[in-house]
Design a protein around this motif. Structure first.
Motif, PDB file in Angstrom:
ATOM      1  N   ASN A 125      50.206 -47.164  50.852  1.00 43.20           N
ATOM      2  CA  ASN A 125      49.541 -46.438  49.780  1.00 43.20           C
ATOM      3  C   ASN A 125      48.105 -46.133  50.213  1.00 43.20           C
ATOM      4  N   ALA A 126      47.777 -44.848  50.349  1.00 41.83           N
ATOM      5  CA  ALA A 126      46.448 -44.434  50.837  1.00 41.83           C
ATOM      6  C   ALA A 126      45.334 -44.934  49.918  1.00 41.83           C
ATOM      7  N   ARG A 127      45.563 -44.911  48.615  1.00 43.74           N
ATOM      8  CA  ARG A 127      44.542 -45.386  47.667  1.00 43.74           C
ATOM      9  C   ARG A 127      44.264 -46.870  47.869  1.00 43.74           C
ATOM     10  N   PHE A 128      45.324 -47.659  48.005  1.00 47.69           N
ATOM     11  CA  PHE A 128      45.164 -49.092  48.210  1.00 47.69           C
ATOM     12  C   PHE A 128      44.421 -49.377  49.518  1.00 47.69           C
ATOM     13  N   ILE A 129      44.766 -48.663  50.555  1.00 48.14           N
ATOM     14  CA  ILE A 129      44.113 -48.840  51.859  1.00 48.14           C
ATOM     15  C   ILE A 129      42.614 -48.525  51.749  1.00 48.14           C
ATOM     16  N   ALA A 130      42.290 -47.441  51.057  1.00 48.56           N
ATOM     17  CA  ALA A 130      40.884 -47.059  50.879  1.00 48.56           C
ATOM     18  C   ALA A 130      40.133 -48.117  50.067  1.00 48.56           C
ATOM     19  N   LEU A 131      40.786 -48.663  49.044  1.00 50.45           N
ATOM     20  CA  LEU A 131      40.146 -49.706  48.228  1.00 50.45           C
ATOM     21  C   LEU A 131      39.928 -50.991  49.025  1.00 50.45           C
ATOM     22  N   GLU A 132      40.906 -51.323  49.853  1.00 54.65           N
ATOM     23  CA  GLU A 132      40.757 -52.504  50.713  1.00 54.65           C
ATOM     24  C   GLU A 132      39.571 -52.333  51.668  1.00 54.65           C
ATOM     25  N   GLU A 133      39.451 -51.146  52.238  1.00 50.78           N
ATOM     26  CA  GLU A 133      38.334 -50.861  53.142  1.00 50.78           C
ATOM     27  C   GLU A 133      37.000 -50.936  52.405  1.00 50.78           C
ATOM     28  N   LYS A 134      36.966 -50.446  51.170  1.00 47.48           N
ATOM     29  CA  LYS A 134      35.747 -50.494  50.374  1.00 47.48           C
ATOM     30  C   LYS A 134      35.371 -51.945  50.058  1.00 47.48           C
ATOM     31  N   ILE A 135      36.356 -52.768  49.742  1.00 46.84           N
ATOM     32  CA  ILE A 135      36.099 -54.187  49.471  1.00 46.84           C
ATOM     33  C   ILE A 135      35.507 -54.863  50.701  1.00 46.84           C
ATOM     34  N   ILE A 136      36.074 -54.589  51.858  1.00 49.00           N
ATOM     35  CA  ILE A 136      35.572 -55.177  53.106  1.00 49.00           C
ATOM     36  C   ILE A 136      34.124 -54.745  53.346  1.00 49.00           C
ATOM     37  N   GLU A 137      33.835 -53.484  53.114  1.00 46.05           N
ATOM     38  CA  GLU A 137      32.477 -52.956  53.274  1.00 46.05           C
ATOM     39  C   GLU A 137      31.500 -53.660  52.323  1.00 46.05           C
TER      40      GLU A 137
END
Length: 182
Positions: A125-137
């Motif tokens: 899921n592209a949205r989930f992947i983007a949110l995970e990346e944002k959390i890491i950031e």
């Protein structure tokens, strides 16, 4: 002789008032810097909480809605948002409570992300992947903001302890500020 004593006392009182005015200005500046760093950190935590809400909404469709992990994260996020920290006071107790609530929320988030790893549709899921990346950031930025806050507090504390500032600091209510654990 009496006039000389009066002039000396007047000069001493005037000197003390000027010193108090200058020292209070210095302490005000340091305290405002602490509040500025706190506000920067608060903004980052608000963004972090917002992204966690989005992760919760995204994962709801993939993990069991009654998942204990999901319920725990929702509850811990609620508790973390309820911790009240007065930016003008910032006591050690307030900072500790805030930090403990954030840590509890992070532990629950890690559990949910661990559970999400086993769900293939969610990993694609592209949205989930983007949110995970944002959390890491955000997780990388928050400690840096905590360090900036701690640095501002340490400068404030050092300024507060200098003579003659220390004479006026307690008198005018300049209290110690809490620090984050590093």
């Amino acid at each position: 002789m009496k006039i000389l004593k009066f002039k000396a006392i007047l000069l001493l009182v005037t000197g003390m008032l000027v010193t108090q005015s200058c020292t209070q200005k210095e302490l005000n500046q340091k305290e405002l810097q602490v509040q500025k760093e706190w506000n920067n950190l608060q903004e980052q935590y608000k963004e972090y909480s917002k992204v966690i809400s989005q992760i919760i909404m995204t994962t709801k469709g993939y993990v069991e809605n009654n998942s204990e992990v999901l319920k725990e994260l929702i509850y811990k996020r609620y508790l973390a948002e309820k911790v009240a920290v007065n930016a003008e006071v910032l006591t050690a107790e307030q900072i500790k409570s805030f930090e403990e609530a954030q840590n509890a929320m992070n532990q629950s988030l890690e559990k949910l992300l661990k559970q999400a790893e086993s769900i293939e549709e969610l990993q694609n899921n592209a949205r989930f992947i983007a949110l995970e990346e944002k959390i890491i950031e955000l997780q990388k930025e928050i400690p840096e903001l905590q360090k900036a806050y701690n640095k501002a507090v340490m400068i404030y504390h050092l300024q507060r302890e200098k003579f003659p500032l220390n004479l006026f600091a307690n008198l005018f209510g300049y209290e110690d500020k809490g620090l984050f654990q590093e």
